[in-house]
Design a protein around this motif. Structure first.
Motif, PDB file in Angstrom:
ATOM      1  N   SER A 166      52.982 -27.689  -4.665  1.00  8.95           N
ATOM      2  CA  SER A 166      53.524 -29.035  -4.812  1.00  8.95           C
ATOM      3  C   SER A 166      53.269 -29.609  -6.200  1.00  8.95           C
ATOM      4  O   SER A 166      52.182 -29.440  -6.763  1.00  8.95           O
ATOM      5  N   VAL A 167      54.269 -30.305  -6.726  1.00 10.98           N
ATOM      6  CA  VAL A 167      54.085 -31.168  -7.889  1.00 10.98           C
ATOM      7  C   VAL A 167      53.784 -32.557  -7.327  1.00 10.98           C
ATOM      8  O   VAL A 167      54.634 -33.162  -6.671  1.00 10.98           O
ATOM      9  N   VAL A 168      52.579 -33.052  -7.540  1.00 14.74           N
ATOM     10  CA  VAL A 168      52.134 -34.260  -6.851  1.00 14.74           C
ATOM     11  C   VAL A 168      52.121 -35.503  -7.741  1.00 14.74           C
ATOM     12  O   VAL A 168      51.835 -36.605  -7.262  1.00 14.74           O
ATOM     13  N   GLY A 169      52.451 -35.344  -9.013  1.00 21.56           N
ATOM     14  CA  GLY A 169      52.475 -36.521  -9.882  1.00 21.56           C
ATOM     15  C   GLY A 169      52.614 -36.114 -11.328  1.00 21.56           C
ATOM     16  O   GLY A 169      52.728 -34.931 -11.658  1.00 21.56           O
ATOM     17  N   GLY A 170      52.609 -37.110 -12.194  1.00 19.40           N
ATOM     18  CA  GLY A 170      52.729 -36.821 -13.612  1.00 19.40           C
ATOM     19  C   GLY A 170      52.518 -38.062 -14.449  1.00 19.40           C
ATOM     20  O   GLY A 170      52.368 -39.171 -13.932  1.00 19.40           O
ATOM     21  N   THR A 171      52.509 -37.855 -15.764  1.00 14.43           N
ATOM     22  CA  THR A 171      52.350 -38.952 -16.709  1.00 14.43           C
ATOM     23  C   THR A 171      53.347 -38.760 -17.853  1.00 14.43           C
ATOM     24  O   THR A 171      53.978 -37.708 -17.981  1.00 14.43           O
ATOM     25  N   GLY A 172      53.447 -39.756 -18.709  1.00 11.14           N
ATOM     26  CA  GLY A 172      54.306 -39.646 -19.879  1.00 11.14           C
ATOM     27  C   GLY A 172      55.756 -39.438 -19.499  1.00 11.14           C
ATOM     28  O   GLY A 172      56.321 -40.195 -18.695  1.00 11.14           O
ATOM     29  N   ASP A 173      56.390 -38.398 -20.042  1.00 10.84           N
ATOM     30  CA  ASP A 173      57.791 -38.098 -19.725  1.00 10.84           C
ATOM     31  C   ASP A 173      57.972 -37.726 -18.259  1.00 10.84           C
ATOM     32  O   ASP A 173      59.113 -37.703 -17.769  1.00 10.84           O
ATOM     33  N   PHE A 174      56.887 -37.436 -17.565  1.00 11.74           N
ATOM     34  CA  PHE A 174      56.953 -37.039 -16.158  1.00 11.74           C
ATOM     35  C   PHE A 174      56.255 -38.059 -15.256  1.00 11.74           C
ATOM     36  O   PHE A 174      55.705 -37.723 -14.212  1.00 11.74           O
ATOM     37  N   PHE A 175      56.313 -39.318 -15.651  1.00  8.97           N
ATOM     38  CA  PHE A 175      55.647 -40.406 -14.941  1.00  8.97           C
ATOM     39  C   PHE A 175      56.000 -40.393 -13.452  1.00  8.97           C
ATOM     40  O   PHE A 175      57.171 -40.439 -13.073  1.00  8.97           O
ATOM     41  N   MET A 176      54.981 -40.246 -12.593  1.00  5.65           N
ATOM     42  CA  MET A 176      55.114 -40.313 -11.133  1.00  5.65           C
ATOM     43  C   MET A 176      56.115 -39.294 -10.566  1.00  5.65           C
ATOM     44  O   MET A 176      56.764 -39.531  -9.546  1.00  5.65           O
ATOM     45  N   SER A 177      56.255 -38.141 -11.224  1.00  2.00           N
ATOM     46  CA  SER A 177      57.210 -37.137 -10.755  1.00  2.00           C
ATOM     47  C   SER A 177      56.708 -36.447  -9.487  1.00  2.00           C
ATOM     48  O   SER A 177      55.507 -36.295  -9.279  1.00  2.00           O
ATOM     49  N   ARG A 178      57.664 -36.012  -8.661  1.00  2.72           N
ATOM     50  CA  ARG A 178      57.348 -35.267  -7.443  1.00  2.72           C
ATOM     51  C   ARG A 178      58.309 -34.084  -7.363  1.00  2.72           C
ATOM     52  O   ARG A 178      59.464 -34.177  -7.749  1.00  2.72           O
ATOM     53  N   GLY A 179      57.815 -32.972  -6.827  1.00  2.00           N
ATOM     54  CA  GLY A 179      58.693 -31.827  -6.688  1.00  2.00           C
ATOM     55  C   GLY A 179      57.964 -30.590  -6.229  1.00  2.00           C
ATOM     56  O   GLY A 179      56.899 -30.658  -5.606  1.00  2.00           O
ATOM     57  N   VAL A 180      58.528 -29.426  -6.566  1.00  2.00           N
ATOM     58  CA  VAL A 180      58.006 -28.139  -6.114  1.00  2.00           C
ATOM     59  C   VAL A 180      58.036 -27.156  -7.279  1.00  2.00           C
ATOM     60  O   VAL A 180      58.985 -27.149  -8.073  1.00  2.00           O
ATOM     61  N   ALA A 181      56.999 -26.333  -7.387  1.00  2.74           N
ATOM     62  CA  ALA A 181      56.968 -25.240  -8.354  1.00  2.74           C
ATOM     63  C   ALA A 181      56.950 -23.929  -7.576  1.00  2.74           C
ATOM     64  O   ALA A 181      56.067 -23.706  -6.741  1.00  2.74           O
ATOM     65  N   THR A 182      57.939 -23.084  -7.820  1.00  2.74           N
ATOM     66  CA  THR A 182      58.028 -21.786  -7.163  1.00  2.74           C
ATOM     67  C   THR A 182      57.399 -20.728  -8.060  1.00  2.74           C
ATOM     68  O   THR A 182      57.792 -20.570  -9.217  1.00  2.74           O
ATOM     69  N   LEU A 183      56.406 -20.014  -7.528  1.00  2.00           N
ATOM     70  CA  LEU A 183      55.667 -19.018  -8.294  1.00  2.00           C
ATOM     71  C   LEU A 183      56.149 -17.616  -7.958  1.00  2.00           C
ATOM     72  O   LEU A 183      56.430 -17.297  -6.797  1.00  2.00           O
ATOM     73  N   ARG A 184      56.235 -16.773  -8.985  1.00  2.00           N
ATOM     74  CA  ARG A 184      56.525 -15.343  -8.827  1.00  2.00           C
ATOM     75  C   ARG A 184      55.557 -14.572  -9.720  1.00  2.00           C
ATOM     76  O   ARG A 184      55.412 -14.921 -10.895  1.00  2.00           O
ATOM     77  N   THR A 185      54.928 -13.538  -9.182  1.00  2.00           N
ATOM     78  CA  THR A 185      54.055 -12.709 -10.010  1.00  2.00           C
ATOM     79  C   THR A 185      54.929 -11.866 -10.922  1.00  2.00           C
ATOM     80  O   THR A 185      55.745 -11.068 -10.453  1.00  2.00           O
ATOM     81  N   ASP A 186      54.760 -12.045 -12.232  1.00  2.00           N
ATOM     82  CA  ASP A 186      55.630 -11.385 -13.204  1.00  2.00           C
ATOM     83  C   ASP A 186      54.960 -10.169 -13.817  1.00  2.00           C
ATOM     84  O   ASP A 186      55.633  -9.234 -14.239  1.00  2.00           O
ATOM     85  N   ALA A 187      53.636 -10.160 -13.882  1.00  2.00           N
ATOM     86  CA  ALA A 187      52.911  -9.011 -14.435  1.00  2.00           C
ATOM     87  C   ALA A 187      51.445  -9.107 -14.031  1.00  2.00           C
ATOM     88  O   ALA A 187      50.900 -10.201 -13.897  1.00  2.00           O
ATOM     89  N   VAL A 188      50.826  -7.944 -13.837  1.00  2.00           N
ATOM     90  CA  VAL A 188      49.395  -7.866 -13.522  1.00  2.00           C
ATOM     91  C   VAL A 188      48.817  -6.675 -14.274  1.00  2.00           C
ATOM     92  O   VAL A 188      49.417  -5.591 -14.271  1.00  2.00           O
ATOM     93  N   GLU A 189      47.673  -6.866 -14.908  1.00  2.00           N
ATOM     94  CA  GLU A 189      46.965  -5.771 -15.553  1.00  2.00           C
ATOM     95  C   GLU A 189      45.524  -5.785 -15.072  1.00  2.00           C
ATOM     96  O   GLU A 189      44.687  -6.550 -15.559  1.00  2.00           O
ATOM     97  N   GLY A 190      45.247  -4.947 -14.075  1.00  2.00           N
ATOM     98  CA  GLY A 190      43.912  -4.868 -13.503  1.00  2.00           C
ATOM     99  C   GLY A 190      43.467  -6.209 -12.954  1.00  2.00           C
ATOM    100  O   GLY A 190      44.250  -6.953 -12.352  1.00  2.00           O
ATOM    101  N   LEU A 191      42.193  -6.514 -13.166  1.00  2.00           N
ATOM    102  CA  LEU A 191      41.639  -7.778 -12.695  1.00  2.00           C
ATOM    103  C   LEU A 191      41.479  -8.785 -13.835  1.00  2.00           C
ATOM    104  O   LEU A 191      40.887  -9.844 -13.650  1.00  2.00           O
TER     105      LEU A 191
END
Length: 207
Positions: A166-191
């Motif tokens: 969840s995007v639960v808030g923001g400041t500046g250009d994103f004052f009080m913004s709400r939304g969703v961030a979709t994550l995808r694993t793009d690369a992994v190198e060990g730990l």
């Protein structure tokens, strides 16, 4: 006809000043009409794609390039319930560069200079049996294109191809913004290194 005493007038004046000040703050401190709320649950009012680069310091890699560090070790329960361990209880603090439209591997020395934003916060491993993590962080923008922050939190179910936080808030250009961030694993190198593609869609924006 009722008359007002001087103390009553003073109290009324103070109340009026406070009300006007609160209205200004609520509008982001802008004059000339303040901000207008744009809300849509069908189409996002703002969207962007960023790549989140995390390089965990493990005593063997470069301190100059490392962007995150474990602040608390895994619990004894982690190895007790899983032969391979799941890092259950480990807390990682990060200050990760975020790039826009690039998938550089692993981050070149110039990554800090070319970063569109920085992700600053924590993730912790909160599952006993699988590698799931919980994120709480701010995306900090400081460029001519965007200024301010977006605040995000939620569970990263790493076994899933895509997962939302969840995007639960923001400041500046994103004052009080709400939304969703979709994550995808793009690369992994060990730990030590991973990169996430983060598609951010805002459905409440103040403009």
């Amino acid at each position: 006809m009722a008359t007002w005493s001087n103390p009553s007038l003073i109290v009324a004046a103070i109340f009026l000043v406070i009300s006007l000040t609160s209205a200004t703050v609520a509008n982001g401190g802008r004059s000339g009409g303040g901000r207008r709320l744009v809300r849509s649950y069908d189409e996002p009012c703002k969207k962007m794609t960023l790549y989140f680069h995390d390089i965990l310091y493990d005593y063997s890699n470069s301190t100059a390039n490392s962007t995150s560090a474990a602040a608390a070790k895994p619990t004894a329960l982690a190895t007790a319930v899983s032969p391979n361990g799941t890092f259950f209880g480990e807390v990682v603090v990060f200050d990760d560069p975020m790039t826009e439209g690039t998938r550089a591997l692993p981050p070149p020395s110039s990554l800090r200079e070319t970063a569109a934003a920085r992700a600053q916060g924590v993730y912790l491993y909160d599952s006993k049996e699988v590698y799931d993590a919980w994120f709480a962080f701010s995306v900090v923008f400081n460029s001519t294109g965007r200024r301010g922050t977006l605040n995000l939190m939620g569970t990263d179910l790493m076994s899933e191809k895509t997962r939302d936080i969840s995007v639960v808030g923001g400041t500046g250009d994103f004052f009080m913004s709400r939304g969703v961030a979709t994550l995808r694993t793009d690369a992994v190198e060990g730990l030590v290194y991973f990169r996430l593609q983060m598609d951010i869609k805002l459905y409440e924006c103040y403009i």
